[in-house]
Structure formats: C-alpha cells, structure tokens
Design an enzyme around this catalytic site. Sequence first.
Site, PDB file in Angstrom:
ATOM      1  N   PRO A 164       0.794  -1.230   0.000  1.00  0.00           N
ATOM      2  CA  PRO A 164       0.000   0.000   0.000  1.00  0.00           C
ATOM      3  C   PRO A 164       0.828   1.282   0.000  1.00  0.00           C
ATOM      4  CG  PRO A 164      -0.163  -1.146   2.113  1.00  0.00           C
ATOM      5  CD  PRO A 164       0.511  -2.084   1.150  1.00  0.00           C
ATOM      6  N   ASN A 165       0.327   2.235  -0.752  1.00  0.00           N
ATOM      7  CA  ASN A 165       0.870   3.597  -0.863  1.00  0.00           C
ATOM      8  C   ASN A 165       2.156   3.683  -1.675  1.00  0.00           C
ATOM      9  OD1 ASN A 165      -1.203   4.838   0.713  1.00  0.00           O
ATOM     10  ND2 ASN A 165      -0.266   3.897   2.517  1.00  0.00           N
ATOM     11  N   HIS A 170      12.686  -3.018   1.785  1.00  0.00           N
ATOM     12  CA  HIS A 170      12.179  -1.709   2.222  1.00  0.00           C
ATOM     13  C   HIS A 170      13.095  -0.619   1.708  1.00  0.00           C
ATOM     14  CE1 HIS A 170       9.356  -3.663   4.875  1.00  0.00           C
ATOM     15  NE2 HIS A 170      10.344  -4.444   5.265  1.00  0.00           N
ATOM     16  N   TYR A 184      11.393   8.323   1.213  1.00  0.00           N
ATOM     17  CA  TYR A 184      11.269   7.270   0.198  1.00  0.00           C
ATOM     18  C   TYR A 184      11.880   7.622  -1.160  1.00  0.00           C
ATOM     19  CZ  TYR A 184       8.036   5.433   3.669  1.00  0.00           C
ATOM     20  OH  TYR A 184       7.493   4.958   4.829  1.00  0.00           O
ATOM     21  N   GLU A 198      12.393  -9.854   1.315  1.00  0.00           N
ATOM     22  CA  GLU A 198      11.667  -8.667   1.806  1.00  0.00           C
ATOM     23  C   GLU A 198      12.511  -7.420   1.534  1.00  0.00           C
ATOM     24  OE1 GLU A 198      11.095  -8.922   6.022  1.00  0.00           O
ATOM     25  OE2 GLU A 198      10.224  -6.903   6.187  1.00  0.00           O
ATOM     26  N   ASN A 252       7.860  -5.785  -1.093  1.00  0.00           N
ATOM     27  CA  ASN A 252       7.856  -4.684  -0.135  1.00  0.00           C
ATOM     28  C   ASN A 252       6.421  -4.598   0.386  1.00  0.00           C
ATOM     29  OD1 ASN A 252       7.838  -2.381   1.352  1.00  0.00           O
ATOM     30  ND2 ASN A 252       8.902  -1.104  -0.156  1.00  0.00           N
ATOM     31  N   ALA A 312       3.216  -0.887   4.769  1.00  0.00           N
ATOM     32  CA  ALA A 312       2.699  -0.876   6.145  1.00  0.00           C
ATOM     33  C   ALA A 312       2.226  -2.259   6.606  1.00  0.00           C
ATOM     34  CB  ALA A 312       1.573   0.140   6.271  1.00  0.00           C
ATOM     35  N   ARG A 365      13.645   3.810  12.485  1.00  0.00           N
ATOM     36  CA  ARG A 365      12.481   4.694  12.456  1.00  0.00           C
ATOM     37  C   ARG A 365      11.636   4.507  13.721  1.00  0.00           C
ATOM     38  NH1 ARG A 365       9.632   4.473   6.798  1.00  0.00           N
ATOM     39  NH2 ARG A 365       8.658   6.328   7.729  1.00  0.00           N
ATOM     40  N   ARG A 394       5.438  10.853  -2.390  1.00  0.00           N
ATOM     41  CA  ARG A 394       5.150  10.538  -0.994  1.00  0.00           C
ATOM     42  C   ARG A 394       6.411  10.682  -0.138  1.00  0.00           C
ATOM     43  NH1 ARG A 394       4.899   4.406   1.225  1.00  0.00           N
ATOM     44  NH2 ARG A 394       4.172   4.922   3.320  1.00  0.00           N
TER      45      ARG A 394
HETATM   46  C1  DQA Z   1       8.339   0.763   3.761  1.00  0.00           C
HETATM   47  C2  DQA Z   1       8.446   0.978   5.278  1.00  0.00           C
HETATM   48  C3  DQA Z   1       7.091   0.813   5.938  1.00  0.00           C
HETATM   49  O1  DQA Z   1       7.202   1.022   7.344  1.00  0.00           O
HETATM   50  C4  DQA Z   1       6.112   1.819   5.392  1.00  0.00           C
HETATM   51  O2  DQA Z   1       4.828   1.613   5.954  1.00  0.00           O
HETATM   52  C5  DQA Z   1       6.048   1.833   3.924  1.00  0.00           C
HETATM   53  C6  DQA Z   1       7.274   1.656   3.140  1.00  0.00           C
HETATM   54  C7  DQA Z   1       9.667   1.069   3.042  1.00  0.00           C
HETATM   55  O3  DQA Z   1       9.792   0.682   1.883  1.00  0.00           O
HETATM   56  O4  DQA Z   1      10.561   1.712   3.616  1.00  0.00           O
HETATM   57  O5  DQA Z   1       5.005   2.084   3.326  1.00  0.00           O
HETATM   58  O6  DQA Z   1       8.018  -0.597   3.514  1.00  0.00           O
END
Ligand code: DQA
Length: 145
Positions: A11-12, A99, A24, A97, A73, A76, A106, A19
């Site tokens: 998501p997002n 990120h 990011y 995985e 990825n 959240a 964080r 964003r």
């Molecule tokens: C994320 C880190 C997550 O905590 C966050 O909710 C994201 C992006 C990252 O790529 O750093 O949406 O997965």
Amino acid sequence: MNKTILVLHGPNLHLLGQREPDVYGNTSLEKINKKIKAKAKSAGITIDTYQSNQEGQIIDKITKSDYDLIIINPAAYTHTSIAIRDALAAIKKPAIEVHLSNIYKREDFRKKSLISDVVLGTISGFGENSYYLAIDAAAAIFAGD
Ligand code: DQA
C-alpha cells in the site's frame, strides 16, 4: 537463466516520488519497475511487477501465481499482516523482503516485521537500490541452484 520473479509492492507505494520524498526518494514506482526489469533482463530473469493497496489482492498474487521467487515490499502491512506472512509461509517458493527506508532506524512500530522470519532475507534502507540489490541477491541464489 530462464527464471521468473514477481515483485510485489504494498500500500501507498504507487505514490513513490511524491510521498515523503525525504524518506522514500524522488523516483516514481513506474521508473523503479523499469529499472528492476532492465537489471533482471541482463541477468536473464523475467520480472512481473504488481502494486496493490489491498491485503487480499496481495495474498491472491502470492498464493495463486507461480514464480521462482518473490520480492516483496509489504509496506505498512509489514508491521500488521499475519495474513501476508501466512501466505508467504504457505508457498514453497523463496521470497526476499525489501524496504526503501531502514525500518530499524524509524518509529518503534516499524521496527517489528511480521514477514522477516518467513523470507530468505531482508534488504532495508538503501532507497530504490534496495530493490536492485534484491535482484542481485536473487541472481546469486539462482546461480547457486
Ligand atoms: C516501507 C516501510 C514501511 O514502514 C512503510 O509503511 C512503507 C514503506 C519502506 O519501503 O521503507 O510504506 O516498507
């Protein structure tokens, strides 16, 4: 090499580039996907990419498709989704995985991943390079097959 990888974005992540760019980065998801595909192509790996804001759609992609490896990825959902964790544990294929940010640097609620112990490994904190490093890792894994 003839291997296939599914790259899943949670998501997002469709908002990448706009964003929170200080966290990011400035690169759009479309550009990142293109670079992932180019990098994989030179290693003889075929890539499909998929982004969803819905947990169920991500689970369907994990459990109803057949790739040699998944790069995910979970965004959240990393911190909340037992269902995505269970889907990754259910399939017989390896996963990595990813990120963009370093989740261990964080807020406390981001420091816990429900995904990390059902994947081969986690790459976190290198911005968009986290994805490209995951392709390198996958190529090395395939080469060792
Ligand atoms: C994320 C880190 C997550 O905590 C966050 O909710 C994201 C992006 C990252 O790529 O750093 O949406 O997965």
